[in-house]
Design an enzyme around this catalytic site. Sequence first.
Site, mmCIF file in Angstrom:
data_model
loop_
_atom_site.group_PDB
_atom_site.id
_atom_site.type_symbol
_atom_site.label_atom_id
_atom_site.label_comp_id
_atom_site.label_asym_id
_atom_site.label_seq_id
_atom_site.Cartn_x
_atom_site.Cartn_y
_atom_site.Cartn_z
ATOM 1 N N LYS A 242 0.813 -1.227 0.000
ATOM 2 C CA LYS A 242 0.000 0.000 0.000
ATOM 3 C C LYS A 242 0.844 1.274 0.000
ATOM 4 O O LYS A 242 0.417 2.296 -0.531
ATOM 5 C CB LYS A 242 -0.966 0.006 1.187
ATOM 6 C CG LYS A 242 -1.865 -1.232 1.293
ATOM 7 C CD LYS A 242 -2.730 -1.438 0.066
ATOM 8 C CE LYS A 242 -3.465 -2.770 0.131
ATOM 9 N NZ LYS A 242 -3.973 -3.229 -1.156
ATOM 10 N N GLU B 290 -1.777 8.243 7.697
ATOM 11 C CA GLU B 290 -2.567 9.173 6.896
ATOM 12 C C GLU B 290 -3.350 10.083 7.828
ATOM 13 O O GLU B 290 -3.678 9.694 8.952
ATOM 14 C CB GLU B 290 -3.588 8.403 6.037
ATOM 15 C CG GLU B 290 -3.039 7.770 4.797
ATOM 16 C CD GLU B 290 -4.090 6.984 4.025
ATOM 17 O OE1 GLU B 290 -3.744 6.408 3.008
ATOM 18 O OE2 GLU B 290 -5.268 6.933 4.469
ATOM 19 N N HIS C 295 -16.142 -3.479 7.986
ATOM 20 C CA HIS C 295 -15.390 -3.538 6.733
ATOM 21 C C HIS C 295 -16.003 -4.473 5.698
ATOM 22 O O HIS C 295 -15.367 -4.818 4.714
ATOM 23 C CB HIS C 295 -13.924 -3.900 6.982
ATOM 24 C CG HIS C 295 -13.269 -2.967 7.957
ATOM 25 N ND1 HIS C 295 -13.072 -1.643 7.682
ATOM 26 C CD2 HIS C 295 -12.821 -3.149 9.218
ATOM 27 C CE1 HIS C 295 -12.510 -1.052 8.726
ATOM 28 N NE2 HIS C 295 -12.365 -1.943 9.683
ATOM 29 N N ARG D 20 -8.808 -6.809 -8.977
ATOM 30 C CA ARG D 20 -9.675 -7.975 -9.201
ATOM 31 C C ARG D 20 -11.053 -7.495 -9.650
ATOM 32 O O ARG D 20 -11.327 -6.299 -9.601
ATOM 33 C CB ARG D 20 -9.851 -8.734 -7.882
ATOM 34 C CG ARG D 20 -10.466 -7.852 -6.802
ATOM 35 C CD ARG D 20 -10.921 -8.613 -5.573
ATOM 36 N NE ARG D 20 -11.722 -7.775 -4.708
ATOM 37 C CZ ARG D 20 -11.265 -6.959 -3.768
ATOM 38 N NH1 ARG D 20 -9.968 -6.852 -3.571
ATOM 39 N NH2 ARG D 20 -12.075 -6.238 -3.033
HETATM 40 C C1 MV4 Z 1 -9.510 5.711 6.282
HETATM 41 C C2 MV4 Z 1 -10.530 6.317 7.038
HETATM 42 C C3 MV4 Z 1 -10.397 7.644 7.346
HETATM 43 N N1 MV4 Z 1 -9.302 8.327 6.962
HETATM 44 N N2 MV4 Z 1 -8.443 6.436 5.903
HETATM 45 C C4 MV4 Z 1 -11.357 1.259 6.280
HETATM 46 C C5 MV4 Z 1 -11.164 0.150 5.297
HETATM 47 C C6 MV4 Z 1 -10.059 0.543 4.416
HETATM 48 N N3 MV4 Z 1 -10.315 0.224 3.042
HETATM 49 C C7 MV4 Z 1 -9.878 2.009 4.647
HETATM 50 N N4 MV4 Z 1 -10.619 2.374 5.809
HETATM 51 C C8 MV4 Z 1 -10.617 3.653 6.274
HETATM 52 N N5 MV4 Z 1 -9.571 4.417 5.906
HETATM 53 C C9 MV4 Z 1 -8.361 7.713 6.251
HETATM 54 N N6 MV4 Z 1 -7.278 8.425 5.889
HETATM 55 C C10 MV4 Z 1 -11.597 5.534 7.430
HETATM 56 C C11 MV4 Z 1 -11.641 4.192 7.084
HETATM 57 C C12 MV4 Z 1 -12.709 3.433 7.671
HETATM 58 C C13 MV4 Z 1 -12.482 2.766 8.895
HETATM 59 C C14 MV4 Z 1 -11.234 2.747 9.512
HETATM 60 C C15 MV4 Z 1 -11.023 2.092 10.723
HETATM 61 C C16 MV4 Z 1 -12.097 1.431 11.352
HETATM 62 C C17 MV4 Z 1 -13.357 1.417 10.742
HETATM 63 C C18 MV4 Z 1 -13.561 2.081 9.511
HETATM 64 C C19 MV4 Z 1 -14.824 2.064 8.901
HETATM 65 C C20 MV4 Z 1 -15.000 2.716 7.714
HETATM 66 C C21 MV4 Z 1 -13.935 3.399 7.093
#
Ligand code: MV4
Length: 492
Positions: free
Chosen positions: A116, A200, A235, A291
């Site tokens: 990533k 981030e 998720h 994918r």
């Molecule tokens: C984030 C975010 C907020 N800010 N990145 C969750 C899954 C993955 N694909 C990316 N995710 C997130 N990334 C930044 N810079 C919020 C999420 C996020 C999340 C993160 C931790 C715990 C639960 C979450 C639920 C939805 C989105």
Amino acid sequence: MIRKLLIANRGEIAIRIMRACREMGIATIAVYSEADKEAFFVKYADESFCIGPPPARESYLNIEKVIEVAMKCGAEAIHPGYGFLAESSKFAQACEDADIKFVGPSSRVIELLGDKIRARSEMKKAGVPVVPGTEECVVDPDQARIVAETIGYPLIIKPSGGGGGIGMTIVAHEGELASAVKSSQAIATNTFGICDVYIEKYLSNPRHIEFQILGDSRGNAIHLGERECSIQRRHQKLIEESPSPVVTSEMREEMGAIAAKAARSLGYEGAGTIEFLFFDGKFYFLEVNARVQVEHPVTEMVTAVDIVKEQIRIASGLPLSIKQEEVRINGWAMECRINAEDPLNDFEPSSGRLEVYHPPSGFGVRVDDGVYAHCPIPPYYDPMISKLIVWGSERDEIVRRMQRALDEYVIVGIQTNIPFHKAMMNNLRFLKGEIDTNFIDKETTLLKEIKGILEQSKSREEKLRRLFGNWNRKRIAAIVGATAVTKMAIRE
Ligand code: MV4
């Protein structure tokens, strides 16, 4: 064109791929575990081979075994679907070594995107807007503190080797930073075998919006617009739609062009998704999914492009069958993932045997499923058994259509999350398109509404039991389903 394809997957996506093959005149080979002997996809394939015991490690993830079957049968290509081996650069490499075409990008591109931190910097180089944060691996709390001073709190620490939220830690202030770095690194090491983490800026309550891309082996790449995937829990996405209620055609054109350009610069071959967080009216790159995705049908419904057929054409060395100028977004589509889960038991997976199965149909309704009446639902894999997709001219119409289709859906024998979807289709904020990734946690009345919906169907069942006494349980359940579909009242 490929003439024989092995599908290294199970369930609805195996069927989806084989359906495309049937239309294209391609022979199909299924591989399955001992738990899937009676599965629909095993019956649908032209040839089927058992490759091991129920645990995925010993069957669906067994690279040597899958390649061995492909060689024995003369399969020219392998489609990995999603999950399992779909984003394993090791598997793509094994296919390349065996001179079998992997339906997807090269092992080199998969490896790059799986890292990533590298994916972030490649995207930034290609002109894609990324979330403010680090370009390199953060090794210790001291280095994290320096980064935090420039980007500010709150921030989020993410493992470089994974995705899907595992090991991600939100940090509100400096006091939590050191332990958060250590805990993310520990989880990263344990689950992905790579301790690297990056930082981030944390965007609160963003929307999750992703662009569908297609790239061929001749250097062409296009986008098919976006999908809004904000409705998720732990998720796991639950509802997806296309287009997004907040993306204007100007934004779509701008971001889509950026996504397609990024695909070209990567030398991306196949179908893929570029994920963004949408926050404060702007897009921020998150990661690339190399994918075909679960939610690809909503894009197919609004563009009329068969994404799986395009994947197979691309793998055969043919050019994309459409040009960017020919892509039109027509109407609106929405998908509800139907999971074998018990809404009253914290959505725990519910396995067993289907007793009654009656999927909805009619104008604008598509069901991508992998089950049939009386088939077993094994406990070993993902609990998604079907996808209910509706298409229509506008959002209000498809929500009504989704309500109608959910009412028609009869599943007896296992618990499903259909009551959750019914509650969502009546939620005022959802109806207005006011959604974000924390929607489900914030909507505290949802569970009560789900219970109400379950109570209604239970009272029908109780009425029937009073009418018929201690009669055949399955038949009562089937009649309950039938009366729900027809909205028929049960009179005492
Ligand atoms: C984030 C975010 C907020 N800010 N990145 C969750 C899954 C993955 N694909 C990316 N995710 C997130 N990334 C930044 N810079 C919020 C999420 C996020 C999340 C993160 C931790 C715990 C639960 C979450 C639920 C939805 C989105």
